[in-house]
Design an enzyme around this catalytic site. Sequence first.
Site, PDB file in Angstrom:
ATOM      1  CB  SER A 139      50.963   9.018  35.354  1.00  0.00           C
ATOM      2  OG  SER A 139      50.809   8.150  34.268  1.00  0.00           O
ATOM      3  CG  ASP A 181      56.258  10.493  29.623  1.00  0.00           C
ATOM      4  OD1 ASP A 181      55.744   9.503  29.065  1.00  0.00           O
ATOM      5  OD2 ASP A 181      55.715  11.102  30.566  1.00  0.00           O
ATOM      6  CG  HIS A 231      55.467   8.058  32.516  1.00  0.00           C
ATOM      7  ND1 HIS A 231      54.666   9.104  32.131  1.00  0.00           N
ATOM      8  CD2 HIS A 231      54.705   7.290  33.326  1.00  0.00           C
ATOM      9  CE1 HIS A 231      53.479   8.972  32.672  1.00  0.00           C
ATOM     10  NE2 HIS A 231      53.473   7.876  33.415  1.00  0.00           N
TER      11      HIS A 231
END
EC number: 3.1.1.-
Length: 323
Positions: free
Chosen positions: A165, A262, A292
């Site tokens: 991320s 995501d 995600h």
Amino acid sequence: MKPENKIPVLTRLSDKMKAVVNFQQPGLPPWPADGDIETQRQYYLLERRFWNADAPSMTTRTCAVPTPYGDVTTRLYSPQPTSQATLYYLHGGGFILGNLDTHDRIMRLLARYTGCTVIGIDYSLSPQARYPQAIEETVAVCSYFSQHADEYSLNVEKIGFAGDSAGAMLALASALWLRDKHIRCGNVIAILLWYGLYGLQDSVSRRLFGGAWDGLTREDLDMYEKAYLRNDEDRESPWYCLFNNDLTRDVPPCFIASAEFDPLIDDSRLLHQTLQAHQQPCEYKMYPGTLHAFLHYSRMMTIADDALQDGARFFMARMKTPR
């Protein structure tokens, strides 16, 4: 985009991903949506304890590394006495959450699967620390261990960066910073990137995906960005919008992983297509049925473990390839 027009991803997830979404930890209070940032950080740490349990045991060592911003805590994971390379890990959390404990299991598994020393970097969080402090702290950590390798039994001739991320952005940005500033900390043999954001301000996937289930609505993404950047001009910086950097030359081999549902998947697709178009070594893999942050859930999802092993295999292959 009206929320009603978004794809109903919760009905399309894999069974394992649905099980994670529906899982209720006993005694865990609700997310403190109205709490201050410190309260949210403590909740995130508490919520991640379950997901970090039952991780591989190995030798670990904590080290405070001096940087221009003060000491930064690092944690060295050593699965064996000697290592063929050193892999630096940057945790996710939207630049505002997370630490070495919230991502402990991920780093332990990565160390076990690569057989290499993994160094987690507890970079300063936003909004208390603004861009580019986290990158400069990472570079300072790399420089420190490059100069003190013998003291920590490290092999820093070959190094890599990894992150998930926001940590994926920091991993790639740090590698490009080293290249662009001509800083030598070792030969960067690979960068492992799980569902990162790399500078897009809008995309099809950001319109179609994202909701309360992943904390990645348009408003959430704007909040993370405003917390991290100093001003609007930083949005175009080549170490924030990485597509404004030179991706046509000397980019270390990149393993680019994405989650099917995501909002940030288009960042990964664009990064892969850009590198591929300019003959920069890269590999892209999308993990179906996932949201995600799925990398955290290896206790319940084998695909999370698969994604870590895929990145580890990519890294190990580059250890054997001279650059």
